[in-house]
Enzyme design. Structure first.
Site: not given
Ligand code: PGA
Length: 241
Positions: A8-10, A93, A95, A163, A169, A205, A226-227
């Site tokens: 997930n590159w956001k 998600h 967010e 999640e 994050g 994470s 994500g990250g």
């Molecule tokens: P993260 O994000 O790996 O940076 O914690 C995961 C996500 O939001 O899908």
């Protein structure tokens, strides 16, 4: 069950950075031990589609509206994702739920719309820190799954991503025992709802260092990253556990 490693590159990467990423990533992608799925920003989908032409790496959008087209300023169309060759949609998600106020009902419409187009919804669920501390995790997940899947087709593919909001994050990964317990709860809820066998992946994470232990937990079929998915090297390390 085949493992799933999703990125997930956001709201990160431009079309140029996307092309650059895949130039490197395609050279190492054969090390993955399961399916690879990318969720780039919508504005990069055409670049992804071109970069992954003829590859077995899958991709989709991070969000789409629940209707095919029309007066929905700023929204993305799942039909266009399909036309470009995408096969997945990330839906609900945290967010989207917390920053953009998406409700479980809207999310359920998106899940069924994605399925009606033959796209695979990856439905995200997860509790906040406050909900966990007040011992409401099970209740929250049960409600998100019950409503989120209320219009879903049991005979069409679907993926659940667990999640915990407090682990996204933040660098605070859930402990293996928490992941084991919660994935078992989700497995049982899905069974009760008639979605037995649906893969459940963990996100929050995930890094190359914690992935080997997390993948061994019961009912963990892969990761949503994500990250650590923004660099080819760290994402392929996670995807080769
Ligand atoms: P993260 O994000 O790996 O940076 O914690 C995961 C996500 O939001 O899908």
């Amino acid at each position: 069950m085949k493992k799933i490693f999703a990125a997930n590159w956001k709201m990160n990467k431009s079309p140029n950075e996307t092309r650059e990423f895949f130039k490197h990533f395609k050279q190492v992608s054969m090390r993955a031990t399961g399916d690879l799925i990318f969720f780039p920003p919508a504005i990069c989908l055409e670049a992804v589609s071109a970069a992954l032409q003829g590859s077995s790496i899958k991709w989709g959008a991070q969000n789409c509206f629940s209707q095919a087209f029309g007066a929905f300023t700023g929204e993305n169309s799942a039909n266009v994702v399909k036309e470009l060759g995408g096969t997945y949609l990330l839906i609900g998600h945290s967010e989207r739920r917390l920053v953009f106020n998406e409700s479980d009902v809207l999310i359920s419409d998106k899940v069924s719309f994605a399925q009606s187009l033959g796209l695979v919804p990856m439905l995200c669920v997860g509790e906040t820190l406050e909900e966990r501390e007040f011992k409401k995790t099970f209740q929250v997940l049960e409600m998100q799954l019950e409503i989120g899947l209320s219009k879903a087709d049991r005979n069409k593919p679907l993926v659940i991503a667990y999640e915990p909001v407090w682990a996204i994050g933040t660098g605070k990964v859930a402990a293996p025992v928490q992941v084991a317990e919660t994935h078992t709860d989700i497995f049982n809820i899905l069974k009760r709802l008639g979605f037995e066998g649906c893969p459940i992946i963990y996100g929050g994470s995930v890094k190359a260092e914690n992935a080997p232990l997390l993948i061994k937990q019961p009912h963990v079929s892969g990761f949503l990253v994500g990250g650590a998915s923004l660099e080819p090297q760290s994402f392929i390390e996670i995807s080769s556990v």
